[in-house]
Design an enzyme around this catalytic site. Structure first.
Site: not given
Ligand code: DAK
Length: 260
Positions: A66, A112, A115, A135
């Site tokens: 992300a 992300g 993911e 993370e």
């Protein structure tokens, strides 16, 4: 539809979606997530399309996570809300697609990015790739389904090790761990994804949709886990560790965590 951060091409009955922010290693910002949603929705509705291939542009990254620069200033409420919106709009949306989605992971897939690959039905990876959920090194937790989907794919013990140590896996290890299906050279990755898409396109779309719904139905009990992930993810945005982790990334230094 015109997109800024993704490219969409149709090749026979396959829709190829390429995340196209190579200068930021294809990091997922809010707009990219929205554009991906729109492209997947459109591919889902297009009767000619039978398979979707998702990849990243360039030869370095699928998606490096992300967009840390974007989420560094979020509050607890924003963190929670955006996590929920992301789940609904993209990650759960892809997983529930009734056409197979193949991730062609062409390099780094972190946070992300991994993911996103884990939301896809099938994952192929290039030899140069490194993947992981780093993370906790930023003072946050996976917030787009990673705590649930990783454990489901590789088992609880290995998933816990990878998440809490911010561990990274090379492509071959990721295949051994069951996280990726097959590894190919970077130059062959896309053609292998297209070959697989071609094989799938010859099968019954109705039976494939039924199979995908049936496979998904076996995992609906994860709902509590996803809800917990959203709550815990939001809480991270109120900690000093999160401020330190994201600031350290942006300032290109190592973080010093205090646990507060
Ligand atoms: N976000 C933003 N920019 C990124 C980025 C990222 N995740 N990863 C790389 N970049 C940018 C770099 O900042 C750099 O930009 P400039 O400084 O040139 O402007 C450019 O991409 C090239 O990166 P590097 O210069 O660092 O390239 P290297 O080859 O040296 O290193 C690397 C490649 C992938 C090892 C390194 O870039 C790296 O460690 N990147 C961060 C990897 C990471 O920690 N990713 C996980 C992020 S955590 C959320 C839900 C979920 C999440 C967050 C919010 N909400 C619902 C709000 C999930 C969180 C994550 O994904």
């Amino acid at each position: 539809m015109a997109y800024q951060y993704i490219l969409v091409e149709h090749m026979d009955q396959t829709c190829v979606i390429t995340i196209n922010r190579p200068e930021q290693l294809n990091a997922l910002n809010k707009q990219t997530i929205q554009e991906l949603h729109d492209a997947f929705e459109e591919a889902g509705k297009n009767e000619h399309i039978r398979v979707i291939v998702l990849t990243g542009s360039g030869d370095k990254a699928f998606v490096a996570g992300a967009d840390i620069k974007e989420f560094a200033n979020f509050t607890i409420e924003e963190g929670k809300e955006l996590s929920r919106a992301g789940h609904d709009m993209l990650f759960n949306f892809i997983e529930k697609m009734e056409k197979p989605v193949i991730a062609a992971v062409n390099g780094y897939a972190f946070g992300g990015g991994l993911e996103l690959a884990m939301s896809c039905h099938i994952r192929l990876v290039s030899e140069n790739a490194v993947v992981g959920l780093p993370e906790v090194s930023l003072g946050v937790i996976p917030g787009y389904g990673g705590t649930q989907r990783l454990a489901r794919l590789i088992g609880r013990g290995k998933a816990t090790e990878l998440v809490v140590s911010a561990g990274r896996l090379a492509a071959n290890e990721a295949v051994q761990w069951g996280l990726m299906n097959h590894v190919y050279s970077l130059e062959n990755l896309k053609s292998e994804a297209m070959n697989l898409a071609g094989k799938i396109s010859k099968q019954s779309p109705a039976a494939i949709a039924s199979a995908l719904r049936a496979i998904h139905a076996g995992f609906v009990h994860e709902q509590t886990g996803l809800e917990t992930e959203i709550e815990e993810f939001g809480i991270c945005f109120g900690t000093e560790d999160f401020k330190e982790g994201t600031t350290a990334f942006i300032e290109k230094r190592k973080p010093v965590f205090t646990g507060k």
